[in-house]
Each structure stands twice: as structure tokens, then as C-alpha cells.
Design an enzyme around this catalytic site. Structure first.
Site, mmCIF file in Angstrom:
data_model
loop_
_atom_site.group_PDB
_atom_site.id
_atom_site.type_symbol
_atom_site.label_atom_id
_atom_site.label_comp_id
_atom_site.label_asym_id
_atom_site.label_seq_id
_atom_site.Cartn_x
_atom_site.Cartn_y
_atom_site.Cartn_z
ATOM 1 N N LYS A 11 5.043 -10.359 -18.872
ATOM 2 C CA LYS A 11 4.646 -8.986 -19.188
ATOM 3 C C LYS A 11 3.273 -8.966 -19.864
ATOM 4 O O LYS A 11 2.433 -8.114 -19.560
ATOM 5 C CB LYS A 11 5.700 -8.360 -20.111
ATOM 6 C CG LYS A 11 5.747 -6.865 -20.120
ATOM 7 C CD LYS A 11 6.116 -6.287 -18.767
ATOM 8 C CE LYS A 11 7.494 -6.700 -18.327
ATOM 9 N NZ LYS A 11 7.658 -6.751 -16.882
ATOM 10 N N HIS A 39 7.116 -32.554 -25.528
ATOM 11 C CA HIS A 39 6.955 -33.420 -24.355
ATOM 12 C C HIS A 39 5.645 -33.148 -23.620
ATOM 13 O O HIS A 39 5.531 -33.448 -22.439
ATOM 14 C CB HIS A 39 8.147 -33.256 -23.410
ATOM 15 C CG HIS A 39 9.442 -33.709 -24.014
ATOM 16 N ND1 HIS A 39 9.748 -35.032 -24.209
ATOM 17 C CD2 HIS A 39 10.484 -33.005 -24.511
ATOM 18 C CE1 HIS A 39 10.940 -35.139 -24.782
ATOM 19 N NE2 HIS A 39 11.408 -33.917 -24.976
ATOM 20 N N CYS A 97 0.841 -1.195 0.000
ATOM 21 C CA CYS A 97 0.000 0.000 0.000
ATOM 22 C C CYS A 97 0.879 1.248 0.000
ATOM 23 O O CYS A 97 2.081 1.180 0.238
ATOM 24 C CB CYS A 97 -0.903 0.015 1.220
ATOM 25 S SG CYS A 97 -1.908 -1.474 1.390
ATOM 26 N N LYS A 153 3.086 -2.263 -7.393
ATOM 27 C CA LYS A 153 4.469 -2.108 -7.843
ATOM 28 C C LYS A 153 5.458 -2.737 -6.875
ATOM 29 O O LYS A 153 6.333 -3.502 -7.277
ATOM 30 C CB LYS A 153 4.779 -0.613 -8.018
ATOM 31 C CG LYS A 153 6.174 -0.329 -8.559
ATOM 32 C CD LYS A 153 6.328 -0.814 -9.982
ATOM 33 C CE LYS A 153 7.649 -0.393 -10.576
ATOM 34 N NZ LYS A 153 7.826 -0.959 -11.925
ATOM 35 N N GLU A 166 10.094 -13.619 -19.491
ATOM 36 C CA GLU A 166 9.749 -12.229 -19.193
ATOM 37 C C GLU A 166 8.648 -11.729 -20.131
ATOM 38 O O GLU A 166 7.709 -11.041 -19.700
ATOM 39 C CB GLU A 166 10.989 -11.344 -19.290
ATOM 40 C CG GLU A 166 10.728 -9.844 -19.177
ATOM 41 C CD GLU A 166 10.107 -9.411 -17.859
ATOM 42 O OE1 GLU A 166 9.653 -8.248 -17.783
ATOM 43 O OE2 GLU A 166 10.047 -10.225 -16.905
ATOM 44 N N GLU A 176 0.371 -10.001 -17.318
ATOM 45 C CA GLU A 176 0.110 -9.116 -16.196
ATOM 46 C C GLU A 176 -0.605 -7.829 -16.594
ATOM 47 O O GLU A 176 -1.283 -7.230 -15.757
ATOM 48 C CB GLU A 176 1.396 -8.805 -15.414
ATOM 49 C CG GLU A 176 2.410 -7.930 -16.093
ATOM 50 C CD GLU A 176 3.655 -7.707 -15.233
ATOM 51 O OE1 GLU A 176 3.570 -7.819 -13.994
ATOM 52 O OE2 GLU A 176 4.720 -7.431 -15.806
ATOM 53 N N ARG A 235 1.278 1.684 -6.053
ATOM 54 C CA ARG A 235 1.465 0.749 -4.947
ATOM 55 C C ARG A 235 0.177 0.031 -4.570
ATOM 56 O O ARG A 235 0.196 -0.881 -3.745
ATOM 57 C CB ARG A 235 2.021 1.488 -3.728
ATOM 58 C CG ARG A 235 3.402 2.087 -3.934
ATOM 59 C CD ARG A 235 3.881 2.762 -2.656
ATOM 60 N NE ARG A 235 4.083 1.801 -1.602
ATOM 61 C CZ ARG A 235 5.224 1.146 -1.359
ATOM 62 N NH1 ARG A 235 6.270 1.364 -2.132
ATOM 63 N NH2 ARG A 235 5.313 0.284 -0.379
ATOM 64 N N TRP A 256 -3.655 -1.782 -1.449
ATOM 65 C CA TRP A 256 -3.611 -3.057 -2.148
ATOM 66 C C TRP A 256 -4.042 -4.097 -1.130
ATOM 67 O O TRP A 256 -3.342 -4.371 -0.160
ATOM 68 C CB TRP A 256 -2.208 -3.336 -2.663
ATOM 69 C CG TRP A 256 -2.123 -4.539 -3.562
ATOM 70 C CD1 TRP A 256 -2.348 -4.577 -4.904
ATOM 71 C CD2 TRP A 256 -1.782 -5.881 -3.172
ATOM 72 N NE1 TRP A 256 -2.170 -5.853 -5.383
ATOM 73 C CE2 TRP A 256 -1.832 -6.672 -4.345
ATOM 74 C CE3 TRP A 256 -1.457 -6.490 -1.965
ATOM 75 C CZ2 TRP A 256 -1.551 -8.041 -4.330
ATOM 76 C CZ3 TRP A 256 -1.193 -7.846 -1.948
ATOM 77 C CH2 TRP A 256 -1.230 -8.601 -3.117
ATOM 78 N N ASN A 310 0.779 0.276 5.973
ATOM 79 C CA ASN A 310 1.299 -0.540 4.884
ATOM 80 C C ASN A 310 1.985 -1.738 5.505
ATOM 81 O O ASN A 310 2.903 -1.582 6.316
ATOM 82 C CB ASN A 310 2.289 0.258 4.031
ATOM 83 C CG ASN A 310 3.000 -0.614 3.005
ATOM 84 O OD1 ASN A 310 2.457 -1.595 2.533
ATOM 85 N ND2 ASN A 310 4.230 -0.248 2.664
ATOM 86 N N GLY A 311 1.551 -2.952 5.141
ATOM 87 C CA GLY A 311 2.171 -4.142 5.696
ATOM 88 C C GLY A 311 1.137 -5.180 6.072
ATOM 89 O O GLY A 311 -0.027 -5.111 5.681
#
Length: 606
Positions: A483, A502, A2, A601, A479, A486, A27, A75, A99-100
Site C-alpha cells: 500500500k 539472515h 482501460c 484499478k 499488505e 504503490e 482504470r 492504461w 480495452n484489452g
């Protein structure tokens, strides 16, 4: 995860808090809220959704007026996004933003319920607000010390006590928090961009330190109330560096900033044609002793580590293990005093990566961190730190932070290979010269933008696709796949091209696009064979390759060519293409590439 902010001064603070939160919305944007001292009382306004929802709500209703307040953009961790679960939390006596994650919030909640407290939200944060109220006797610092002695977990807290109407109290453990110093006004914030409009001067708050912030005074103490003197830091970013600069989105701007970021990161680390990491404390004599290397990171940073593994093992012939931080810390890894742990983190605050750092320190294993944020927790606590000079990266999907992490991996690999005697000075200089030329080649690769837009138009209606490659191309395909999913929400998986047969090739149909990265000439023939296996099953193939590589036109449906260059550096150069493809696919689908759903982020919780 957050974002929190706070202001105390002489100006009306609501607009200041909203502006600061707008710089931290990357965030988290499940909800937002503010608490402001208005006529001696703490007035709270909050709303589910993005910050704009809160602004609209206040424009139509009540907009607090005052000169001291705190704010939050969320968040969600505990409790779904809702008005009730939004921060701030508290009552008319104590109000907080957090935040946490509080790990023992259930037992705290049980204690408080027994003492008559009623809970409105599903959050862990509300337990802290009520615990502060429970212990409050009129001495804020004493109360904070009592409370942080009982809570377990990570936290950055901004706190208002009703009987201190010009003061913000702040404390942190593990989650980041800075204290901004202005003229007749002071701030708290999770990150520097939030306060750049108002001041560049700030203090770093360490774990278990308490800050008391008034308009004309900032004081710090530890949990024993011993006063702490701190060094004032100064941000080297302009506010403009954190703005869009005319681009439609931060992500697009940050893709285009990569040549400059690469040059800024590489150039200071080259002296007389050789990599020079002594400014970071990393010397040839130190590297000579390294036995095994562990690269530990999360998400995109882990993908940078995979490229690092390929380069280090190829050039230095040193064994490298790459692991996801959240897994590494729980598998009781074997690492000793002669080994080296490289921790890669854009923010320098990634919770799982920080935990690995602590584990390494306990085992007396040397640590090197690769981070973008100066003074961040991982940077401060590592034995050595190599700063990437990407500047602020606002879009949640990492672009320029990734490419500069790659450049550092190359510099480190060259230095290590030379220290180990695996390559001679002439070879190091040749490779370093190529690396110095990479920013220009990346700039030239920006010309693929229109081709990438066309490819995006072919992907926009897909529900699922595959990325494939071999060697360094496989590392980049991981990557590229991340990308894309997301920010466009298209299901995407990455596979080593040789593994398709396979099992995974059973998924290939005319509705399943396959993006094949083919830049490594020594693996080209084998990868093309895998592509033809896809085409034989009616798959639609998009190839990303170099200008000087010729591929049978029957092997693909669409092709994007990047400037020809040394194969070794293709992960940096070709990353521009996978970034553009992801960006334009998201835009064509109507998604916001800067703020993808459910993501933040900086992941500062486990």
C-alpha cells in the site's frame, strides 16, 4: 485495464462521455479521447495525460457536437502514453475504442501494410481499427464477426461506422463490457459507475457476443448472427456511492466506509450465531470432501489469501497453498477433483485469475470465487461465488475491498473447520460472535488517524523502509508495504521478522525506518527481540500493536496502538493503520493517492 464508454440518444453527448469517463479514470489515466458523430462525420479529440487535459484542449479548441459517440481512458500496454497512441483509433469510416490486448497484432499489421495501410501509432488497437476497415463492405455485424475470428487476445470494443451515425456496435472477449439501457438513450461502459448518473439498468455482454446499440433499441447476436435475448440487470448502487462524499480523496472515504462494508458483508452470512454460506451454495457436506485448498489471487487480494491460509490451517487443519495467479497458472500445479480453488478478485475480471479459473475447470477442480462485482466473469464462471458487499471502490489502492475479502476468509474458515470436525459448535459461535463485533472495533480504530498522520510526517523524506511481522502480522505487513509503495512511491519491502538476521538487517541504518506490526501475543516476545536487533543498529522503529500489549519503550521510537481484541482478527483491525499511514504519506509527498502513476484499478490484461 482501460475504460471505455459510449452514448447514443437525443442529448449532446460530449459532456456525457466526459462525465462517464471521469467515473472510469481509475482504470487508466495515461490519456483520454472521444469520437463523436458531428454533421454526419466522425470527429475525434484526444490528449495525453489525465482526462482534464482533454477537457482543457477542447475548451481551447474544438469540442465535438453530436448525439452519438464513444470515449476512452487509457492504461498503456502497447506504445508509450502520447497523443498519437491515445484512443480512439481509426479513420473517417471506422473508429474504435478498445480495452484489452491483441496478441497477434504484429501479423495483422504485416498483412495490412502489404495491402497499403499506413500506421500512425504503436498500439495494437490501431491494427483492429484498420482490419475492420479492410474487411468492411457495408455490413457492420458481418465485418465484426470476420475480424474477431482473426484476432487473438482479450478485447472489449466500442465501434462507430460512419454510415450508421446513430449506432454503436460493441463486442467483447474476456475484457468487461456492459450495455446501459435508458429512455430514448443507451450506453456502453466498462463498469457500472460510468452510467449511474443516467441509468441503473444494464445488460451484461458475454464473450463473443455482439451488441447493436441505437437510441431506442438494443439487440444482441452471437458470431453466427443468431439473436440473443438477455436479462436486464439493475445496479443496487446510488450514484452518490461512487462520489467522494466530502472527503479529500476516494481512498480516505473508502477507508472510513470499512465498518459499514464489513457489516454488510458479514451479517447476511450469519444465522443463529453460525456462519451461513448456503446462500452461496456452500454446504457442510460439500466442505467435508475438500482435501487441499489453493488460494489464487493478485496483489492485495493475494494478501487477503495469505491471511486466509493462516486462519484455515490453524482452525480447520486443511493444507492451503497461496499463489500469485500469474505464477500459479504456469507451474502446472497438482490439483484434483477433491481439491478446492478459491479465487479472490475485487473486480471479478482479473485476467490471470480468470485463466486459473479456466485451468481449474479443465481439471474438474471445484472453484469458489470471492468477488465484489456482481455478474463479473469470474463470478459467473465459478462453481460457487461469495460476493463481498463493499460497494464501488474507486481509488486504485484497495482498502474496503481488502477488509471484506478478509472477513469472507474468516467466515469460510469457520465453516470449513466445523465441517471437518476440527472445532465444535460452541467454538464456531464464539469466533463468529467476535467477527460480528469486528466492524465496531474497526470503527474505533479510526481514532488512530491523527497518530498515523504524525507517523507519515516521519516517513515522507524516506527513500526506503521495511515492514516486519510474524504470523498474521507478517501477512498484514506485506499488505502495508504494498500500500505504501504503490501510492507514495517510497521503496518498501516486507519481511518475516525472524528473517531479518539472515541478510536484510544489513540494510538497516538511521535512514531506514522499520515498521513493526506486533499484535500476536504468542509471537510478541520473539518479534520484540527482532525489533531490538534493529534498534541496536540505529534503526528508527515504528510499532503497531494492541492497547493491552506492553513493549519496552527502548525498543521503539514511535508507537500506534489499536483497540485490544482477539488476536485472530487483528489483520482486519490493524489494516486501518497501515492504510492511514500510506494515505497520509502520499498526501504529504504531494502524490494523488486515488490515481497512482503507472497503475490501474482493474488489471484485465496479462
Amino acid at each position: 485495464m482501460c475504460g471505455i464508454v459510449g452514448y447514443t440518444g437525443k442529448q449532446e453527448c460530449t459532456d456525457i462521455l466526459i462525465n462517464a469517463l471521469s467515473k472510469l479514470e481509475y482504470r487508466g489515466y495515461d490519456s483520454a479521447g472521444i469520437a463523436v458523430f458531428e454533421n454526419g462525420c466522425i470527429e475525434v479529440e484526444k490528449s495525453q495525460g489525465r482526462l482534464k487535459n482533454l477537457v482543457d484542449k477542447m475548451d481551447k479548441g474544438h469540442k465535438p457536437v453530436g448525439v452519438c459517440g464513444i470515449g476512452h481512458t487509457r492504461w498503456a500496454t502497447h506504445g508509450e502514453p502520447s497523443d498519437v497512441n491515445s484512443h480512439p483509433h481509426g479513420n473517417k469510416r471506422v473508429t474504435i475504442v478498445h480495452n484489452g490486448i491483441i496478441e497477434n497484432y504484429n501479423e495483422i499489421k504485416a498483412l495490412l501494410v502489404k495491402n497499403g495501410y499506413v500506421f500512425e501509432s504503436q498500439t495494437d488497437t490501431e491494427t483492429v481499427a484498420k482490419l475492420l476497415d479492410f474487411y468492411y463492405t457495408g455490413e457492420p455485424v458481418d465485418t465484426i464477426i470476420k475480424v474477431i475470428g482473426e484476432i487473438r487476445g482479450s478485447y472489449a470494443l466500442g465501434i462507430l461506422f460512419a454510415d450508421f451515425p446513430d449506432t454503436i456496435f460493441a463486442v467483447r472477449k474476456d475484457s468487461p463490457l456492459i450495455i446501459g439501457k435508458g429512455k430514448g438513450e443507451n450506453f456502453i461502459a466498462s463498469d457500472v459507475p460510468a452510467i449511474l448518473k443516467y441509468t441503473k439498468d444494464y445488460y451484461l455482454l458475454e464473450s463473443d457476443e455482439i451488441a447493436v446499440i441505437k437510441p431506442d433499441e438494443i439487440t444482441f447476436c452471437d458470431v453466427h448472427k443468431n439473436e440473443i435475448k438477455k436479462e436486464l440487470q439493475r445496479a443496487d448502487w446510488d450514484e452518490d456511492a461512487a462520489e467522494k462524499g466530502g472527503y479529500a480523496h476516494f481512498m480516505l472515504k473508502e477507508i472510513h466506509e470499512q465498518p459499514t462494508a464489513l457489516k454488510t458483508t458479514i451479517t447476511p452470512r450469519v444465522m443463529d450465531g453460525m456462519p451461513f454460506l448456503e446462500e452461496c451454495g456452500i454446504t457442510v457436506s460439500m466442505l467435508e470432501k475438500v482435501k487441499n485448498i489453493f488460494i489464487v489471487a493478485c496483489g492485495t487480494a493475494m494478501h487477503a489469501g495469505l491471511v486466509g491460509k493462516y486462519i484455515i490451517e490453524r482452525l480447520a487443519r486443511v493444507s492451503v497453498t497461496v499463489d500469485i495467479a500469474s505464477e500459479f497458472r504456469y507451474r502446472n500445479p497438482i490439483m484434483g477433483e477433491d481439491d478446492l480453488v478459491i479465487l479472490i478478485s475485487q473486480s471479478g475480471e482479473t485476467a490471470d485469475t480468470k485463466a486459473v479459473l479456466q485451468m481449474a475447470k479443465e481439471r474438474r477442480t471445484t472453484t469458489v470465487s470471492v468477488v465484489n462485482v456482481k455478474g463479473s466473469s469470474i463470478a459467473r464462471e465459478s462453481d460457487y461465488v461469495i460476493y463481498t458487499h463493499a460497494g464501488p471502490e474507486i481509488a486504485v489502492a484497495s482498502t474496503k475491498a481488502y477488509s471484506v475479502q478478509l472477513s469472507v476468509m474468516y467466515l469460510f474458515a469457520f465453516e470449513l473447520a466445523f465441517a471437518k470436525g476440527a472445532i465444535n459448535e460452541d467454538k464456531v459461535k464464539e469466533l463468529t460472535k467476535d467477527l460480528m463485533n469486528v466492524p465496531k472495533v474497526v470503527e474505533d480504530t479510526m481514532n488512530t488517524m491523527e497518530d498515523c498522520q504524525k507517523i507519515a510526517s516521519k516517513l515522507v523524506n524516506s527513500t526506503s523502509l521495511l515492514y516486519i511481522g510474524r504470523g498474521l502480522d507478517y501477512a498484514l505487513s506485506m499488505e502495508g508495504s504494498l500500500k505504501l509503495k504503490e501510492i507514495s512511491y517510497i521503496h518498501s519491502e516486507s519481511y518475516a521478522a525472524g528473517e531479518l538476521k539472515h541478510g536484510t538487517i544489513s540494510l538497516v541504518t538511521s535512514d531506514m525506518p522499520v515498521i513493526a506490526i506486533v499484535t500476536q501475543k504468542d509471537l510478541m516476545e520473539k518479534t520484540i527481540s527482532n525489533i531490538k536487533e534493529v534498534k541496536a543498529r540505529d534503526g528508527k522503529v515504528i510499532v503497531i500493536t494492541q492497547e493491552d500489549i506492553e513493549i519496552d519503550k527502548e525498543a521503539y521510537d514511535y508507537i500506534i496502538k489499536v483497540p485490544a481484541f482477539n488476536d485472530l482478527f487483528m489483520p482486519i483491525i490493524s489494516s486501518v493503520v497501515v492504510q492511514f499511514i500510506s494515505y497520509y504519506t502520499a498526501v504529504l509527498k504531494g502524490c494523488d493517492p486515488d490515481k497512482p502513476r503507472n497503475l490501474a484499478k482493474s488489471v484485465t490484461v496479462e
